[in-house]
Each structure stands twice: as structure tokens, then as C-alpha cells.
Design an enzyme around this catalytic site. Structure first.
Site, PDB file in Angstrom:
ATOM      1  N   ASP A 221       0.844  -1.195   0.000  1.00  0.00           N
ATOM      2  CA  ASP A 221       0.000   0.000   0.000  1.00  0.00           C
ATOM      3  C   ASP A 221       0.889   1.259   0.000  1.00  0.00           C
ATOM      4  OD1 ASP A 221      -2.800   0.983   0.357  1.00  0.00           O
ATOM      5  OD2 ASP A 221      -1.955   1.878   2.176  1.00  0.00           O
ATOM      6  N   GLU A 271      14.390 -15.194  -1.015  1.00  0.00           N
ATOM      7  CA  GLU A 271      14.990 -16.344  -0.335  1.00  0.00           C
ATOM      8  C   GLU A 271      14.347 -17.636  -0.828  1.00  0.00           C
ATOM      9  OE1 GLU A 271      14.699 -15.476   3.846  1.00  0.00           O
ATOM     10  OE2 GLU A 271      16.093 -13.787   3.680  1.00  0.00           O
TER      11      GLU A 271
HETATM   12  C1  NOJ Z   1      -4.386   3.160  -0.670  1.00  0.00           C
HETATM   13  C2  NOJ Z   1      -5.548   2.223  -0.506  1.00  0.00           C
HETATM   14  O1  NOJ Z   1      -5.775   1.577  -1.734  1.00  0.00           O
HETATM   15  C3  NOJ Z   1      -6.723   3.044  -0.036  1.00  0.00           C
HETATM   16  O2  NOJ Z   1      -7.905   2.286  -0.031  1.00  0.00           O
HETATM   17  C4  NOJ Z   1      -6.411   3.596   1.324  1.00  0.00           C
HETATM   18  O3  NOJ Z   1      -7.431   4.487   1.726  1.00  0.00           O
HETATM   19  C5  NOJ Z   1      -5.080   4.345   1.328  1.00  0.00           C
HETATM   20  N1  NOJ Z   1      -4.054   3.654   0.622  1.00  0.00           N
HETATM   21  C6  NOJ Z   1      -4.577   4.528   2.733  1.00  0.00           C
HETATM   22  O4  NOJ Z   1      -4.122   3.303   3.237  1.00  0.00           O
END
Ligand code: NOJ
Length: 560
Positions: A221, A271
Site C-alpha cells: 500500500d 529467499e
Molecule cells: C491506498 C488504498 O488503496 C486506499 O484504499 C487507502 O485508503 C489508502 N491507501 C490509505 O491506506
């Protein structure tokens, strides 16, 4: 706070090393996939129950990516994680998770987790400890700074001009420490300080823990926000339509030492063979995505998400991606995800198409998605042409959606996160209880069971395309070359690789098009192998005119 590593519970799957380049990934949004305990929220058991839809007897995808399944207060619907090493009871037990990994592997499907390592929930034990003491072991695990001074009413002033993506300042004052902490997203999502050695060690230990449980890869993310400039300087300002766009985000994303961090992370994955990673690019261009892509790490780019249903727009997007990634870097293909309007609605909506035209565009978009160069990431529901669902504001489950204004242009992501309709039976076969988000109005007709029975459905079209992709090596790893067929409303490209040649043609107009096919490089003729319609011609010589109907797409292979 660290937990003993869980011993490996499944045998390592015997998959090829490069499946993540040749294969197709399917994003499951667990809350909305299938509910087995009747609480109206999807769960891990529901995913296990529907592996036949995803595996070789169904779509035949290579991996599922699960949006976050960790314990979370749910203010950002799971992207506010309070324990990265556990499974939220909402989705099931730890054992359910191990069962899912084992069952998925049995179906030939790898499991990719969504790692949220840029921030935690404010309910995470690390944040509680960090908030409680400046000098304790967790004191520097978040980005704490003293106030820049005091305002006219004696209020503390934020340390710099950074703002939150979700609106408002990117700093919240914490009286317990007498300091501000930084957050790119909600105030309840404090940003981790990756420059504190303990943070990287703890994150990597967590990564190892999931790998030991048989996980095959990770989606990271907002990975290009992990590192900030060590001094947290003010960002330069520029012209823009919102507080966020009026800053040049020089110091809060894309720091020069990010690639080295990703290399250290990849070293852990490497790994063992066959583990994939894909970074979610946060606010960046296709060129930026390409720069951050390596031979062992994919990066999402958003070029295709911005384009209307228009051949010239798609041609320009493809040209830009091909130029940015070049032959040495492997792109991803994304038309929808949990943050964006669903493409069946978005693309048809962009030209005011409805009814059969909308369905035809959903199929034609699938042809593009599954035949371009790159790894396709399908979003659950798109295989039945699921669209955005109108959610009344009081049913929305996306907190920032209620803050929309001239300074904060947002949309309600709940609309693209609604339950999967499996059948026309009770609760659409999704849940015996009241679904956490309402179903679309069309679920009685648009569901997996009815589309499975209809050879002309969007689902049947996806299945044929996925099968063609599996059978044609050039669709998996071939190069891509745009082709002009003399009609600008037709998008066409060749895929060349492993000694085979494929041509893809898509008519973007309501009126269809008549084109002449190019001469294959080596063979004399073309044979249609998949497409949006069932009654395909059996063989086409290059000189024969090819009539494409409205929004019709055809995949052809060169043959003797
Ligand atoms: C990107 C994620 O896809 C989204 O859903 C989220 O609100 C933000 N990152 C924060 O984690």
C-alpha cells in the site's frame, strides 16, 4: 509485541518462478466476496467456498490478492491496521487463514496479501507505546515533531505545511507528548517512521511471518510514501485546485533511498523462488511507476484508469506506457480497483452507453485488459460486468466521502465495493444476513450463476479470454506493437513472442468498422481465437475485409 513465527503449515507450492509476469491476479475485496456466518460481511470461508470460480475449472487466475484482512477499527475500511500479524475476527480465525492458503494452493492459486506498512491505526500497540513516551523503545517509531510555535490563541502550530490526502493538515497534536504526529491519510492512521531501525526490523519480521505461512507475495500500500526526507522540510508550493495539489510533494513521497529499501524487502522474498511483489504508486505518473519497477518488483500505474472509451485515448495511453516501461520493465494492467469507479460503469458512462452497448463495452474492455503487455489485475465482480452502485450518504462506509468540497474532490468508494452477486437466490448467494453494503439493483439478472449458464455473458467472455491467454505464449510475455488499420476508431496491436504472433482489434464506435488486417510477419493467415462475440469467422486472409460490429473485439493468431 512481536509474536513467534508461525511454522509453515503447507508445503511450498510447485509453481514456476515467473508466474507473476505471465499470469493474472484477481483482487478479492474480502468484505464483499462471500459471507458464510450470516453477519452480512464477507469472510475467509466465503473465499474458500468460491475457489472453484477462480481456479482452473472457472476463470483460471493465477493468484488472488486479498485487500487487508488484519484487525482494524475500520475507519479506512481495513487500511487502518491495529495488528499486522493477525487476522480480524470479522473475517475468521487464524486457522481459517491457513485453510485458505492451503485450499487456494490446491486449486493452483497463489495468495497475495495487501501490506499496509506506511501507517498503522492509532489503535496499534506500537502507536500507544510511542504516544506514551518520547524516550521509550517505541518513542521514534512514528513521525513526531515539536510545534512550530503557538498561534494567536495559544494553540500549537503544525511543524510544516504538509497536508493530508484526505483533507486538512497532515499533523495532529497529541497532548500526551506535547508534540504533533504526521499522517498522510486520516488522523487515525499515524505514519510510521521507516528511518527508525526498529520499524524496518519489525516490518520485515512480519513479512517473514506471512511467508512462513505460505503466502506467495504482497501488494504494498502507498509504497512510495514509506520514506520522507529526514528533516521533514516544508514542501514548495505551486498552483493547484486543492490544498494537496498546491504542494510540490518533494519531501513527503518518492525519496531517493526508496529503491534501496525495496531491494532489502525483495531480498527477503527472493529467499525462495516464485514470490511476487507489487507496489501501489501513490500520486505519481506512469513514468514514475516505470522508474520504480525492477525485474523483481512490479508497480501499478494509473494511465488506463483515466481514459474514456475512445480509441485515440487508449492508443495514447498504450503508447505512453510502452515508452515509459520499455522492453526491459514489466507493466501491470489495471482498469478497476477498490479505490476507483468500476470500469463497466466508467467506460460506458464516458460515452453515455447503456443496455447491450454497456455489456459490449465491458467485454471489449476485458479483451484489452487480458491481451495487453503486462500483468492484469482483475477486480472482483468485473467478470460479470458489475457496475458502481448508488449508495445513499447515510449508508456510505467511506468516511472521507462526507467531507467533499471545492478543496477536497473525492467520491464515495463504497459504490465500487458492494457485495458479489453469486446467484438470484436469497441475498444473491452472498449472505443469509443483511449485507454490509447494499447490492446493485440488477443482481437478479447480473450474477455468477446466470452468467455461467449463458455462453454470451460477460463472464463467459472472460473465461474464453483467460483460456486464450493461457494457451498463447505471446499474450503472456510477448512484445506489443500498435498497428494502424486505416480506421482511427479501431484500436489494434500485435503481440509477438515465443515464436507466435497475435493480433488484437477493438472497434470503439457504435457503428462498428470494416478494416483490412495486416499481413502476419511469418504466416499467411489469421485465425480468431477469442473475442466478444460467439460466431467468429474461422480463418481470415489479410486481404479479406473484416467487419467488426459495434464495440466488437477480436483476438487472432497467425497461422499457416
Ligand atoms: C491506498 C488504498 O488503496 C486506499 O484504499 C487507502 O485508503 C489508502 N491507501 C490509505 O491506506
Amino acid at each position: 509485541m512481536s509474536r513467534p513465527q508461525v511454522a509453515s503449515v503447507v508445503e511450498a507450492p510447485r509453481f514456476g518462478d515467473d508466474w507473476w509476469q505471465r499470469g493474472v491476479v484477481y483482487q478479492v475485496y474480502p468484505r464483499s466476496f462471500a459471507d458464510t456466518d450470516g453477519d452480512g460481511v464477507g469472510d475467509l470461508g466465503g473465499i474458500i467456498d468460491h475457489l472453484d470460480h477462480l481456479g482452473r475449472d472457472g476463470l483460471g487466475v493465477d493468484a488472488i490478492w486479498l485487500s487487508p484482512i488484519y484487525p482494524s477499527p475500520g475507519l479506512d475500511v481495513g487500511y487502518d491496521v491495529s495488528d499486522h500479524e493477525g487476522v480480524d475476527a470479522l473475517f475468521g480465525t487464524e486457522t481459517d487463514f491457513d485453510r485458505l492458503v492451503e485450499a487456494a494452493h490446491r486449486h493452483g492459486i497463489r495468495v497475495v496479501l495487501d501490506l499496509v506498512m506506511n501507517h498503522t491505526s492509532d489503535q496499534h500497540a506500537w502507536f500507544a507505546a510511542s504516544r506514551a513516551s518520547r524516550t521509550g523503545p517505541y518513542g521514534d517509531w512514528y513521525l513526531w515533531r515539536d510545534p512550530a510555535g503557538t498561534g494567536p490563541d495559544g494553540e500549537p502550530l503544525p511543524p510544516n505545511n504538509w497536508v493530508s490526502w484526505f483533507g486538512g493538515p497532515a499533523w495532529t497534536f497529541e497532548p500526551q507528548r506535547g508534540q504533533f504526529y504526521h499522517h498522510t491519510f486520516l488522523a487515525e492512521q499515524p505514519e510510521l517512521n521507516w528511518r527508525a531501525p526498529g520499524v524496518e526490523a519489525a516490518q520485515f519480521q512480519m513479512v517473514r511471518g506471512w511467508l512462513a505461512r505460505g503466502v506467495d507475495g504482497f501488494r504494498l500500500d502507498v509504497f512510495n510514501a514509506f520514506l520522507k526526507h529526514p528533516d521533514l522540510p516544508a514542501n514548495p508550493t505551486r498552483r493547484g485546485s486543492s490544498a494537496w495539489s498546491r504542494l510540490d510533494h518533494r519531501y513527503d513521497v518518492d525519496q531517493a533511498d526508496l529503491p534501496a529499501l525495496i531491494t532489502r524487502f525483495r531480498d527477503i522474498l527472493d529467499e525462495a523462488p516464485g514470490r511476487m511483489s507489487v507496489g501501489e504508486l501513490f500520486v505519481g505518473t506512469t513514468e514514475r511507476a516505470a522508474t520504480l519497477t525492477t525485474d523483481r518488483h512490479l508497480v501499478f500505474d494509473w494511465e488506463l484508469l483515466k481514459r474514456p472509451w475512445d480509441a485515440a485515448a487508449f492508443r495514447a495511453a498504450i503508447r505512453r506506457r510502452e515508452r515509459a516501461f520499455g522492453p526491459a520493465r514489466w507493466p501491470t494492467i489495471v482498469l478497476s480497483n477498490h479505490d476507483q469507479p468500476r470500469h463497466a460503469s466508467r467506460l460506458a458512462g464516458s460515452i453515455g452507453a447503456a443496455g447491450p452497448d454497456r455489456e459490449a463495452i465491458a467485454k471489449a474492455a476485458a479483451v484489452i485488459e487480458l491481451t495487453m503487455r503486462g500483468t492484469p489485475f482483475l477486480y472482483y465482480g468485473e467478470e460479470i460486468g458489475l457496475g458502481d452502485v448508488d449508495i445513499p450518504p447515510d449508508e456510505s462506509v467511506d468516511p472521507p466521502a462526507s467531507w467533499v468540497g471545492p478543496e477536497f474532490q473525492w467520491w464515495d468508494r463504497s459504490q465500487a465495493r458492494t457485495p458479489m452477486p453469486w446467484s438470484d437466490g436469497h441475498g444473491a448467494g452472498f449472505s443469509s444476513g443483511r449485507p454490509w453494503l447494499r447490492l446493485g439493483l440488477d443482481w437478479k439478472d447480473r450474477n455468477v450463476a446466470s452468467q455461467r449458464a449463458d455462453p454470451d455473458s460477460v463472464l463467459s467472455c472472460y473465461r474464453r479470454l483467460l483460456a486464450a491467454r493461457r494457451e498463447q505464449p505471446s499474450l503472456q510475455d510477448g512484445s506489443l506493437e500498435l498497428v494502424e488499420l486505416g480506421d482511427p476508431s479501431v484500436l489494434a496491436y500485435r503481440r509477438l513472442g515465443s515464436g507466435t504472433e497475435v493480433l488484437v482489434t477493438i472497434a470503439f464506435d457504435r457503428g462498428g468498422a470494416t478494416v483490412r488486417l495486416p499481413v502476419p510477419h511469418r504466416e499467411p493467415a489469421w485465425r480468431p481465437i477469442a473475442g466478444t462475440r460467439l460466431d467468429m469467422p474461422s480463418r481470415l486472409a489479410p486481404k479479406d475485409p473484416l467487419r467488426l460490429r459495434a464495440f466488437e473485439a477480436l483476438v487472432l493468431v497467425a497461422e499457416p
